[in-house]
Motif scaffolding. Structure first.
Motif, PDB file in Angstrom:
ATOM      1  N   MET A  81      29.275  70.192   0.690  1.00  0.00           N
ATOM      2  CA  MET A  81      27.990  70.474   1.319  1.00  0.00           C
ATOM      3  C   MET A  81      27.015  71.178   0.382  1.00  0.00           C
ATOM      4  N   ASP A  82      27.444  71.453  -0.845  1.00  0.00           N
ATOM      5  CA  ASP A  82      26.620  72.222  -1.778  1.00  0.00           C
ATOM      6  C   ASP A  82      25.855  71.296  -2.719  1.00  0.00           C
ATOM      7  N   GLY A  83      24.886  70.593  -2.166  1.00  0.00           N
ATOM      8  CA  GLY A  83      24.084  69.645  -2.930  1.00  0.00           C
ATOM      9  C   GLY A  83      23.241  70.314  -3.997  1.00  0.00           C
ATOM     10  N   ALA A  84      23.192  69.707  -5.176  1.00  0.00           N
ATOM     11  CA  ALA A  84      22.426  70.253  -6.311  1.00  0.00           C
ATOM     12  C   ALA A  84      20.927  70.249  -6.034  1.00  0.00           C
ATOM     13  N   GLY A  94      26.006  64.998   4.254  1.00  0.00           N
ATOM     14  CA  GLY A  94      25.452  63.668   4.495  1.00  0.00           C
ATOM     15  C   GLY A  94      26.075  62.620   3.601  1.00  0.00           C
ATOM     16  N   ARG A  95      25.308  61.554   3.341  1.00  0.00           N
ATOM     17  CA  ARG A  95      25.820  60.400   2.587  1.00  0.00           C
ATOM     18  C   ARG A  95      26.312  60.749   1.190  1.00  0.00           C
ATOM     19  N   GLY A  96      25.757  61.751   0.580  1.00  0.00           N
ATOM     20  CA  GLY A  96      26.163  62.129  -0.771  1.00  0.00           C
ATOM     21  C   GLY A  96      27.319  63.113  -0.821  1.00  0.00           C
ATOM     22  N   SER A  97      27.894  63.456   0.329  1.00  0.00           N
ATOM     23  CA  SER A  97      28.973  64.454   0.379  1.00  0.00           C
ATOM     24  C   SER A  97      30.323  63.784   0.131  1.00  0.00           C
ATOM     25  N   LEU A  98      30.788  63.830  -1.104  1.00  0.00           N
ATOM     26  CA  LEU A  98      32.090  63.281  -1.491  1.00  0.00           C
ATOM     27  C   LEU A  98      33.084  64.433  -1.545  1.00  0.00           C
ATOM     28  N   HIS A  99      34.024  64.466  -0.601  1.00  0.00           N
ATOM     29  CA  HIS A  99      34.987  65.556  -0.503  1.00  0.00           C
ATOM     30  C   HIS A  99      35.858  65.598  -1.755  1.00  0.00           C
ATOM     31  N   PRO A 100      36.058  66.783  -2.330  1.00  0.00           N
ATOM     32  CA  PRO A 100      36.863  66.893  -3.548  1.00  0.00           C
ATOM     33  C   PRO A 100      38.366  66.778  -3.265  1.00  0.00           C
ATOM     34  N   VAL A 101      39.104  66.411  -4.294  1.00  0.00           N
ATOM     35  CA  VAL A 101      40.569  66.416  -4.241  1.00  0.00           C
ATOM     36  C   VAL A 101      41.009  67.763  -4.800  1.00  0.00           C
ATOM     37  N   VAL A 102      41.764  68.522  -4.011  1.00  0.00           N
ATOM     38  CA  VAL A 102      42.157  69.881  -4.398  1.00  0.00           C
ATOM     39  C   VAL A 102      43.647  70.102  -4.145  1.00  0.00           C
ATOM     40  N   THR A 127      38.089  64.797   7.537  1.00  0.00           N
ATOM     41  CA  THR A 127      37.122  64.796   8.634  1.00  0.00           C
ATOM     42  C   THR A 127      35.883  65.559   8.174  1.00  0.00           C
ATOM     43  N   GLY A 128      34.780  65.289   8.821  1.00  0.00           N
ATOM     44  CA  GLY A 128      33.550  66.001   8.502  1.00  0.00           C
ATOM     45  C   GLY A 128      33.508  67.347   9.193  1.00  0.00           C
ATOM     46  N   PRO A 129      32.490  68.138   8.883  1.00  0.00           N
ATOM     47  CA  PRO A 129      32.358  69.431   9.550  1.00  0.00           C
ATOM     48  C   PRO A 129      32.259  69.246  11.066  1.00  0.00           C
ATOM     49  N   ALA A 130      32.978  70.082  11.792  1.00  0.00           N
ATOM     50  CA  ALA A 130      32.951  70.030  13.254  1.00  0.00           C
ATOM     51  C   ALA A 130      32.895  71.460  13.778  1.00  0.00           C
ATOM     52  N   ASP A 131      32.061  71.680  14.754  1.00  0.00           N
ATOM     53  CA  ASP A 131      31.884  73.025  15.300  1.00  0.00           C
ATOM     54  C   ASP A 131      32.001  72.991  16.814  1.00  0.00           C
ATOM     55  N   LYS A 132      32.491  74.106  17.355  1.00  0.00           N
ATOM     56  CA  LYS A 132      32.483  74.297  18.796  1.00  0.00           C
ATOM     57  C   LYS A 132      32.123  75.755  19.028  1.00  0.00           C
ATOM     58  N   ILE A 133      31.009  75.969  19.684  1.00  0.00           N
ATOM     59  CA  ILE A 133      30.546  77.319  19.962  1.00  0.00           C
ATOM     60  C   ILE A 133      30.573  77.505  21.470  1.00  0.00           C
ATOM     61  N   GLU A 134      31.313  78.519  21.912  1.00  0.00           N
ATOM     62  CA  GLU A 134      31.385  78.811  23.337  1.00  0.00           C
ATOM     63  C   GLU A 134      30.786  80.191  23.573  1.00  0.00           C
ATOM     64  N   ASN A 135      29.607  80.197  24.154  1.00  0.00           N
ATOM     65  CA  ASN A 135      28.957  81.474  24.449  1.00  0.00           C
ATOM     66  C   ASN A 135      29.810  82.272  25.432  1.00  0.00           C
ATOM     67  N   GLU A 144      39.012  74.046  12.372  1.00  0.00           N
ATOM     68  CA  GLU A 144      40.079  73.052  12.407  1.00  0.00           C
ATOM     69  C   GLU A 144      39.795  72.005  11.344  1.00  0.00           C
ATOM     70  N   LEU A 145      40.774  71.790  10.460  1.00  0.00           N
ATOM     71  CA  LEU A 145      40.639  70.795   9.402  1.00  0.00           C
ATOM     72  C   LEU A 145      41.796  69.818   9.461  1.00  0.00           C
ATOM     73  N   GLU A 146      41.484  68.544   9.275  1.00  0.00           N
ATOM     74  CA  GLU A 146      42.525  67.545   9.056  1.00  0.00           C
ATOM     75  C   GLU A 146      42.428  67.170   7.585  1.00  0.00           C
ATOM     76  N   ILE A 147      43.545  67.284   6.902  1.00  0.00           N
ATOM     77  CA  ILE A 147      43.580  67.111   5.454  1.00  0.00           C
ATOM     78  C   ILE A 147      44.586  66.026   5.105  1.00  0.00           C
ATOM     79  N   ALA A 148      44.137  65.033   4.350  1.00  0.00           N
ATOM     80  CA  ALA A 148      45.043  63.983   3.877  1.00  0.00           C
ATOM     81  C   ALA A 148      45.625  64.427   2.541  1.00  0.00           C
ATOM     82  N   PHE A 149      46.945  64.214   2.366  1.00  0.00           N
ATOM     83  CA  PHE A 149      47.510  64.457   1.045  1.00  0.00           C
ATOM     84  C   PHE A 149      48.116  63.168   0.510  1.00  0.00           C
ATOM     85  N   THR A 150      48.041  63.019  -0.816  1.00  0.00           N
ATOM     86  CA  THR A 150      48.533  61.831  -1.510  1.00  0.00           C
ATOM     87  C   THR A 150      49.415  62.277  -2.672  1.00  0.00           C
TER      88      THR A 150
END
Length: 188
Positions: A81-84, A94-102, A127-135, A144-150
């Motif tokens: 999410m840290d676009g130059a 957005g479209r330019g957000s390529l998730h890094p392999v870490v 998965t992309g950023p997901a938020d749930k705010i409960e006042n 919550e993150l879903e992470i694929a490993f290879t």
């Protein structure tokens, strides 16, 4: 000392994960849960239409499901999410957000405080950023993150070792300086 056939280790608590993005290792210490599922490939041999033999092979692929409170900068970098082109302090997805392999490493204990180390060398948030705010909620929601490993260059998607089975150099480097080469037998 190598693990004996009688050694038991029941994973009870993951008290630290480290995610190395570029040159920065982020500590995630407030972990709700982490769940790992590794994929397999099944091969069967049939004789006269009946399965005569079945073999199961690991693929090195799988999924981690993580709920935690994590450093915001780590969350931003995991989702690219840290676009130059953005001003300092502004993040976008957005479209330019390529998730890094870490690589992700973990320190796990059993109910008696015995230690185990785990590592997933090639991880990408799937998965992309997901938020749930409960006042008015009484509990702050975890990320919550879903992470694929290879698999890495050695063909392994997951490494693990009991602390008692590790030499001091490997144990010291595992969490912050993990590399697939660290896991290999040294050749002369």
């Amino acid at each position: 000392m190598a693990t004996t056939n009688e050694t038991q280790f029941s994973e009870f608590e993951c008290d630290l994960l480290s995610m190395k993005i570029g040159e920065t290792a982020y500590d995630v210490k407030c972990i709700g849960n982490i769940e790992q599922e590794s994929e397999v490939r099944k091969v069967t041999k049939k004789c006269c239409g009946v399965v005569a033999k079945s073999r199961t092979y690991g693929t090195g692929n799988g999924t981690l499901k993580l709920t935690a409170h994590m450093p915001y900068k780590c969350y931003v970098e995991l989702h690219a999410m840290d676009g130059a082109d953005l001003k300092d302090g502004i993040y976008g997805y957005g479209r330019g957000s390529l998730h890094p392999v870490v690589p992700i490493t973990g320190h796990i204990t059993n109910e008696d405080g015995d230690e185990k180390y785990k590592a997933w060398p090639c991880c990408t948030v799937s998965t992309g950023p997901a938020d749930k705010i409960e006042n008015g909620a009484e509990e702050v929601a975890e990320v919550e993150l879903e992470i694929a490993f290879t698999p890495d260059v050695n063909g392994y998607g997951v490494y693990e070792a009991l602390a008692d089975d590790l030499d001091e150099a490997t144990k010291a480097a595992w969490m912050k300086e993990f590399t697939p080469a660290l896991m290999q037998v040294a050749t002369v």
